[in-house]
Design an enzyme around this catalytic site. Structure first.
Site, short mmCIF file in Angstrom:
data_model
loop_
_atom_site.label_atom_id
_atom_site.label_comp_id
_atom_site.label_asym_id
_atom_site.label_seq_id
_atom_site.Cartn_x
_atom_site.Cartn_y
_atom_site.Cartn_z
N MET A 28 0.59 0.01 7.53
CA MET A 28 1.11 1.46 8.25
C MET A 28 -0.08 2.21 8.67
O MET A 28 -0.01 3.18 8.93
CB MET A 28 1.63 2.39 6.89
CG MET A 28 2.90 1.59 6.38
SD MET A 28 4.12 2.76 5.75
CE MET A 28 3.15 3.73 4.21
N HIS A 35 -7.16 -3.61 4.06
CA HIS A 35 -6.25 -4.20 5.02
C HIS A 35 -7.40 -5.11 5.80
O HIS A 35 -6.92 -6.33 6.34
CB HIS A 35 -5.99 -3.01 6.26
CG HIS A 35 -5.47 -2.00 5.62
ND1 HIS A 35 -5.60 -0.75 5.52
CD2 HIS A 35 -3.76 -2.06 5.36
CE1 HIS A 35 -4.57 0.18 5.21
NE2 HIS A 35 -3.68 -0.72 5.07
N GLY A 145 -1.64 -6.89 -0.25
CA GLY A 145 -2.21 -6.56 -1.15
C GLY A 145 -1.63 -6.36 -2.61
O GLY A 145 -0.57 -5.72 -2.64
N LYS A 147 -2.53 -4.26 -4.88
CA LYS A 147 -2.59 -2.94 -5.30
C LYS A 147 -0.97 -2.44 -5.42
O LYS A 147 -0.79 -1.73 -6.30
CB LYS A 147 -3.33 -2.02 -4.62
CG LYS A 147 -3.30 -0.39 -5.00
CD LYS A 147 -4.44 0.21 -4.42
CE LYS A 147 -3.81 0.77 -2.98
NZ LYS A 147 -2.54 1.58 -3.18
N ASP A 148 -0.17 -2.97 -4.60
CA ASP A 148 1.11 -2.81 -4.64
C ASP A 148 1.90 -3.90 -5.24
O ASP A 148 2.61 -4.81 -4.63
CB ASP A 148 1.83 -2.53 -3.21
CG ASP A 148 1.28 -1.12 -2.81
OD1 ASP A 148 1.59 -0.13 -3.22
OD2 ASP A 148 0.55 -1.34 -1.88
N VAL A 174 -8.96 -4.59 -3.52
CA VAL A 174 -10.24 -4.30 -2.96
C VAL A 174 -10.58 -2.66 -3.40
O VAL A 174 -9.81 -1.83 -3.23
CB VAL A 174 -10.31 -4.33 -1.49
CG1 VAL A 174 -11.72 -4.08 -1.12
CG2 VAL A 174 -10.01 -5.69 -0.82
N SER A 183 -7.07 3.13 -0.61
CA SER A 183 -5.81 3.18 -0.34
C SER A 183 -6.03 4.26 0.83
O SER A 183 -6.86 5.23 0.90
CB SER A 183 -5.33 4.00 -1.49
OG SER A 183 -4.16 4.68 -0.92
N SER A 184 -5.12 4.24 1.81
CA SER A 184 -5.15 5.28 2.80
C SER A 184 -4.81 6.66 2.53
O SER A 184 -5.71 7.60 3.12
CB SER A 184 -3.96 4.90 3.83
OG SER A 184 -4.16 3.50 4.48
N ARG A 185 -4.20 6.74 1.14
CA ARG A 185 -4.12 7.99 0.72
C ARG A 185 -5.17 8.66 -0.03
O ARG A 185 -5.23 9.74 -0.30
CB ARG A 185 -2.90 8.04 -0.18
CG ARG A 185 -1.73 7.82 0.28
CD ARG A 185 -0.54 7.87 -0.58
NE ARG A 185 0.81 7.96 0.17
CZ ARG A 185 1.51 7.07 0.31
NH1 ARG A 185 1.38 5.79 -0.08
NH2 ARG A 185 2.83 7.12 1.17
O1 PAF Z 1 2.18 -1.80 2.17
C1 PAF Z 1 2.54 -1.17 3.09
O2 PAF Z 1 1.69 -0.64 3.83
C2 PAF Z 1 3.86 -1.10 3.60
O3 PAF Z 1 4.93 -0.68 2.16
C3 PAF Z 1 4.47 -2.09 4.51
C4 PAF Z 1 4.46 -3.62 3.54
C5 PAF Z 1 3.67 -2.20 5.58
C6 PAF Z 1 5.85 -1.83 4.86
O4 PAF Z 1 5.88 -0.53 5.66
#
Ligand code: PAF
Length: 289
Positions: A28, A35, A145, A147-148, A174, A183-185
């Site tokens: 995203m 990433h 990743g 992390k999720d 990472v 995390s981007s957040r």
């Molecule tokens: O993990 C993410 O960044 C998002 O959930 C993904 C897999 C790109 C789907 O939008």
């Protein structure tokens, strides 16, 4: 690196490389080292690397941070190109979901706990967009990743159930040097929140240490984490869960691969983190007796 905005262009661009293996890194955007580690792995595994950047509106609930989600395509393009991405796919919302779209992908059961319980509909949005992206890119490998970790389990289940011919490659979390998972957040955090957010990785490490000393009781490990996080002033616990992985079933005693996952809010920022521990069957049976 070629940047592409439409599905038609993407299919045309990928036609000449179809005899080679294609690795896909869906994101995203607002790229960070996490990433880029996926891109590195993709480059080691496949001949051609495609990255997508798409902030998927249907995986956000109305009260979430869709409109504030950090975006910077110029910076992302530079980072992706430096990392060796060959094709950067950046569809618009209209390109991804043309008017009249009526199909959603739902993965049952493993989407009902953890982040799925806190964010109703989130995994329908993820499963739908990832299915569409897989159909658009038609990769041989896709990199996600850990992390999720729940997202990885959902996508693995979905590709198996829908016979999508792609190999899902889970990649390690990472972390910053001090342990905070990237995390981007993280950019939302104030300096003080950022400092206190270290309790996520610290509490997981405490649980891991207890596990290494022989603790196999899921409730005890959960309590260790809860006690540590509760002492942190700005932390507001969403969930702390100890479940089998990847089935995500509730467990009392650790056996096989076990996910310890948590989600904690710091102000308006919700962070997730996890570890996977592997307990041998014999040890678990001993601790039950
Ligand atoms: O993990 C993410 O960044 C998002 O959930 C993904 C897999 C790109 C789907 O939008």
């Amino acid at each position: 690196m070629k940047t592409i905005f439409t599905v038609k262009e993407l299919r045309e661009a990928l036609k000449p490389v179809r005899s080679q293996t294609v690795g896909f890194v869906p994101t995203m955007g607002y790229l960070h080292e996490g990433h880029l580690s996926l891109v590195k792995r993709a480059k080691e595994t496949a001949d051609v690397v495609v990255m997508s950047i798409f902030v998927n509106p249907i995986q956000f609930s109305p009260n979430e941070d869709l409109s504030h989600y950090p975006r910077d395509l110029e910076r992302d393009s530079l980072l992706a190109s430096k990392a060796g991405v060959d094709f950067l796919f950046v569809p618009t919302v209209e390109e991804m979901y043309p008017a009249g779209s009526k199909t959603m992908v739902t993965v049952k059961e493993i989407t009902e706990s953890l982040c799925g319980a806190s964010r109703p509909g989130h995994f329908d949005g993820v499963a739908t967009v990832v299915t569409k992206l897989f159909n658009m890119v038609q990769p041989d490998y896709a990199f996600f990743g850990m992390k999720d970790a729940q997202q990885v389990a959902v996508i693995q289940q979905m590709t198996k159930d829908l016979n999508i011919p792609v190999e899902i490659i889970p990649c390690e979390i990472v972390r910053e040097e001090d342990g905070l998972a990237l995390s981007s957040r993280n950019v939302y955090l104030s300096e003080e929140e950022r400092r206190q957010a270290l309790v996520l990785s610290h509490s997981l490490q405490e649980a891991k240490a207890a596990f290494s000393r022989g603790e196999k009781d899921a409730a005890v490990l959960r309590r260790i984490i809860e006690n540590t996080i509760s002492e942190t002033l700005l932390a507001d616990i969403d969930y702390i869960e100890v479940r089998s992985y990847p089935a995500l079933e509730e467990i009392q005693t650790l056996t096989g691969d076990v996910l310890i996952a948590l989600a904690v809010r710091f102000g308006r920022t919700r962070l997730i983190d996890n570890i996977i521990l592997t307990a041998s069957q014999e040890e678990a049976l001993c601790s039950v007796r």
